[in-house]
Design a protein around this motif. Structure first.
Motif, PDB file in Angstrom:
ATOM      1  N   ALA A  36       0.824  -1.210   0.000  1.00 32.55           N
ATOM      2  CA  ALA A  36       0.000   0.000   0.000  1.00 32.55           C
ATOM      3  C   ALA A  36       0.858   1.260   0.000  1.00 32.55           C
ATOM      4  N   SER A  37       0.283   2.332  -0.521  1.00 32.35           N
ATOM      5  CA  SER A  37       0.958   3.630  -0.508  1.00 32.35           C
ATOM      6  C   SER A  37       1.133   4.118   0.926  1.00 32.35           C
ATOM      7  N   ASP A  38       2.039   5.051   1.106  1.00 28.60           N
ATOM      8  CA  ASP A  38       2.255   5.622   2.439  1.00 28.60           C
ATOM      9  C   ASP A  38       0.967   6.228   2.985  1.00 28.60           C
ATOM     10  N   GLU A  39       0.195   6.855   2.110  1.00 30.46           N
ATOM     11  CA  GLU A  39      -1.055   7.481   2.553  1.00 30.46           C
ATOM     12  C   GLU A  39      -2.049   6.421   3.017  1.00 30.46           C
ATOM     13  N   ALA A  40      -2.123   5.301   2.280  1.00 31.30           N
ATOM     14  CA  ALA A  40      -3.034   4.221   2.679  1.00 31.30           C
ATOM     15  C   ALA A  40      -2.569   3.571   3.972  1.00 31.30           C
ATOM     16  N   VAL A  41      -1.261   3.389   4.134  1.00 31.29           N
ATOM     17  CA  VAL A  41      -0.724   2.811   5.373  1.00 31.29           C
ATOM     18  C   VAL A  41      -1.118   3.661   6.563  1.00 31.29           C
ATOM     19  N   GLU A  42      -1.019   4.974   6.403  1.00 28.27           N
ATOM     20  CA  GLU A  42      -1.375   5.877   7.508  1.00 28.27           C
ATOM     21  C   GLU A  42      -2.878   5.903   7.743  1.00 28.27           C
ATOM     22  N   THR A  43      -3.659   5.983   6.672  1.00 28.62           N
ATOM     23  CA  THR A  43      -5.114   6.089   6.800  1.00 28.62           C
ATOM     24  C   THR A  43      -5.710   4.856   7.456  1.00 28.62           C
ATOM     25  N   PHE A  44      -5.220   3.673   7.060  1.00 31.34           N
ATOM     26  CA  PHE A  44      -5.802   2.422   7.535  1.00 31.34           C
ATOM     27  C   PHE A  44      -4.929   1.724   8.574  1.00 31.34           C
ATOM     28  N   ASP A  45      -3.909   2.425   9.050  1.00 35.73           N
ATOM     29  CA  ASP A  45      -3.047   1.919  10.127  1.00 35.73           C
ATOM     30  C   ASP A  45      -2.607   0.478   9.849  1.00 35.73           C
ATOM     31  N   ILE A  46      -2.034   0.266   8.675  1.00 42.32           N
ATOM     32  CA  ILE A  46      -1.603  -1.073   8.273  1.00 42.32           C
ATOM     33  C   ILE A  46      -0.306  -1.416   9.000  1.00 42.32           C
ATOM     34  N   ARG A  47      -0.318  -2.500   9.768  1.00 40.87           N
ATOM     35  CA  ARG A  47       0.841  -2.928  10.544  1.00 40.87           C
ATOM     36  C   ARG A  47       1.460  -4.177   9.910  1.00 40.87           C
ATOM     37  N   VAL A  48       2.758  -4.090   9.610  1.00 43.14           N
ATOM     38  CA  VAL A  48       3.481  -5.208   9.006  1.00 43.14           C
ATOM     39  C   VAL A  48       4.664  -5.555   9.896  1.00 43.14           C
ATOM     40  N   GLU A  49       4.826  -6.835  10.201  1.00 47.93           N
ATOM     41  CA  GLU A  49       5.957  -7.306  10.997  1.00 47.93           C
ATOM     42  C   GLU A  49       6.602  -8.504  10.307  1.00 47.93           C
ATOM     43  N   ASP A  50       7.921  -8.420  10.110  1.00 48.13           N
ATOM     44  CA  ASP A  50       8.672  -9.503   9.464  1.00 48.13           C
ATOM     45  C   ASP A  50       8.061  -9.890   8.126  1.00 48.13           C
ATOM     46  N   GLY A  51       7.614  -8.858   7.391  1.00 50.28           N
ATOM     47  CA  GLY A  51       7.078  -9.088   6.056  1.00 50.28           C
ATOM     48  C   GLY A  51       5.667  -9.618   6.000  1.00 50.28           C
ATOM     49  N   ARG A  52       4.991  -9.735   7.142  1.00 54.44           N
ATOM     50  CA  ARG A  52       3.618 -10.238   7.185  1.00 54.44           C
ATOM     51  C   ARG A  52       2.691  -9.150   7.737  1.00 54.44           C
ATOM     52  N   VAL A  53       1.514  -9.050   7.149  1.00 58.00           N
ATOM     53  CA  VAL A  53       0.522  -8.096   7.641  1.00 58.00           C
ATOM     54  C   VAL A  53      -0.063  -8.627   8.945  1.00 58.00           C
ATOM     55  N   VAL A  54       0.007  -7.805   9.983  1.00 58.51           N
ATOM     56  CA  VAL A  54      -0.516  -8.195  11.292  1.00 58.51           C
ATOM     57  C   VAL A  54      -1.934  -7.674  11.481  1.00 58.51           C
ATOM     58  N   SER A  55      -2.154  -6.414  11.142  1.00 58.61           N
ATOM     59  CA  SER A  55      -3.470  -5.814  11.351  1.00 58.61           C
ATOM     60  C   SER A  55      -3.638  -4.590  10.477  1.00 58.61           C
ATOM     61  N   PHE A  56      -4.876  -4.155  10.356  1.00 55.83           N
ATOM     62  CA  PHE A  56      -5.187  -2.876   9.725  1.00 55.83           C
ATOM     63  C   PHE A  56      -6.521  -2.411  10.279  1.00 55.83           C
ATOM     64  N   ALA A  57      -6.851  -1.161  10.022  1.00 56.18           N
ATOM     65  CA  ALA A  57      -8.038  -0.579  10.655  1.00 56.18           C
ATOM     66  C   ALA A  57      -8.879   0.171   9.617  1.00 56.18           C
ATOM     67  N   PRO A  58      -9.861  -0.515   9.018  1.00 55.60           N
ATOM     68  CA  PRO A  58     -10.782   0.173   8.112  1.00 55.60           C
ATOM     69  C   PRO A  58     -11.567   1.261   8.843  1.00 55.60           C
ATOM     70  N   LEU A  59     -12.025   2.227   8.089  1.00 55.77           N
ATOM     71  CA  LEU A  59     -12.844   3.289   8.660  1.00 55.77           C
ATOM     72  C   LEU A  59     -14.277   2.786   8.821  1.00 55.77           C
ATOM     73  N   LYS A  60     -14.896   3.160   9.914  1.00 58.55           N
ATOM     74  CA  LYS A  60     -16.303   2.837  10.154  1.00 58.55           C
ATOM     75  C   LYS A  60     -17.037   4.100  10.569  1.00 58.55           C
ATOM     76  N   ALA A  61     -18.343   4.069  10.397  1.00 61.05           N
ATOM     77  CA  ALA A  61     -19.176   5.179  10.857  1.00 61.05           C
ATOM     78  C   ALA A  61     -20.452   4.636  11.472  1.00 61.05           C
ATOM     79  N   LEU A  62     -20.890   5.282  12.537  1.00 63.94           N
ATOM     80  CA  LEU A  62     -22.185   5.025  13.144  1.00 63.94           C
ATOM     81  C   LEU A  62     -23.045   6.257  12.902  1.00 63.94           C
ATOM     82  N   VAL A  63     -24.257   6.031  12.417  1.00 61.05           N
ATOM     83  CA  VAL A  63     -25.165   7.145  12.116  1.00 61.05           C
ATOM     84  C   VAL A  63     -26.497   6.912  12.816  1.00 61.05           C
ATOM     85  N   ARG A  64     -26.923   7.898  13.579  1.00 61.60           N
ATOM     86  CA  ARG A  64     -28.278   7.884  14.150  1.00 61.60           C
ATOM     87  C   ARG A  64     -29.123   8.863  13.370  1.00 61.60           C
ATOM     88  N   ALA A  65     -30.222   8.361  12.795  1.00 63.74           N
ATOM     89  CA  ALA A  65     -31.090   9.192  11.975  1.00 63.74           C
ATOM     90  C   ALA A  65     -32.536   9.010  12.444  1.00 63.74           C
TER      91      ALA A  65
END
Length: 255
Positions: free
Chosen positions: A222-251
């Protein structure tokens, strides 16, 4: 058979086979997002949970003291799992975009981490508007895309590689537009990142072999911007975690 109908059948079949995993899923069974979403429905008397999955949201709404909670899903095994796992729920096998309920039948509707699977989300919003009585609340949570189109394209590509039933994560602004057009007043929107462990996330849709490698490679490169936006964590060449954006809406339904 239309392409959309065929897609819905395949999606239901996929989730039919995954009910046990979803029942045990940490992402779905607890969290501050679940607490907030269900708190918005605490004063309801007749609640509908659309695309209930294994029933965690419907069960949590019932635990708030709501006397009638109907858990619905297109996958029969999900409805069966929800009713068996959480006491006091009514269950129904339902297409989220064609709700078989009367106008004004409910005073609260929930839908949590599911709408990105809907081929026609505006049809879903219109149906919710129809079955909600005036003054009723919609409590919606879903994965969302950033406003930057390139980042939205990236996260949707990742999701589709892992799970072909993923249709699209939309921007918060798009959801707001659809809700206003359907007669809702927006009362609260909460934006959050919810970290996902890569291995458990991939297992959730039985993403294995070459598909799994492609998903991991896409995240790893992923691009540097995507790594920062989705908090992509890589350790020893393997993806450990990432954080998609979510939203809660009360209407609030006005019509």
């Amino acid at each position: 058979m239309t392409e959309e109908h065929d897609g819905k059948r395949k999606t239901a079949a996929t989730f039919d086979a995954a009910s046990d995993h979803y029942l045990d899923s940490d992402v779905h069974r607890h969290g501050a997002d679940l607490e907030r979403l269900t708190s918005w429905c605490a004063d309801a008397t007749r609640a509908l949970d659309v695309a209930t999955g294994a029933g965690h949201t419907a069960g949590a709404v019932a635990d708030r003291g709501v006397p009638t909670v109907v858990a619905t899903d297109a996958a029969p095994s999900m409805v069966e799992t929800a009713v068996d796992a959480f006491g006091g729920l009514e269950g129904a096998i339902v297409d989220a975009e064609r709700l078989p309920f009367a106008r004004d039948a409910f005073d609260a509707v929930t839908c949590r981490i599911a709408a990105h699977h809907f081929p026609n989300p505006t049809a879903f919003v219109r149906e919710v508007s129809r079955v909600l009585e005036p003054g009723g609340v919609l409590a919606l949570e879903d994965n969302v895309a950033p406003a930057d189109p390139s980042l939205g394209e990236f996260i949707n590509r990742v999701e589709r590689l892992r799970d072909p039933t993923h249709v699209e994560s939309y921007t918060i602004e798009r959801w707001h537009e659809w809700l206003r057009e359907a007669g809702f007043a927006l009362e609260e929107t909460v934006r959050l990142h919810k970290p996902l462990q890569f291995e458990s996330w991939a297992d959730g849709q039985s993403c294995t072999g070459e598909e799994r490698k492609r998903v991991e490679r896409t995240l790893r490169e992923a691009s540097d911007e995507a790594v920062e936006t989705f908090d992509i964590r890589v350790e020893d060449g393997r993806v450990v975690s990432f954080a998609p954006l979510k939203a809660l809406v009360r209407a609030r339904h006005l019509e």
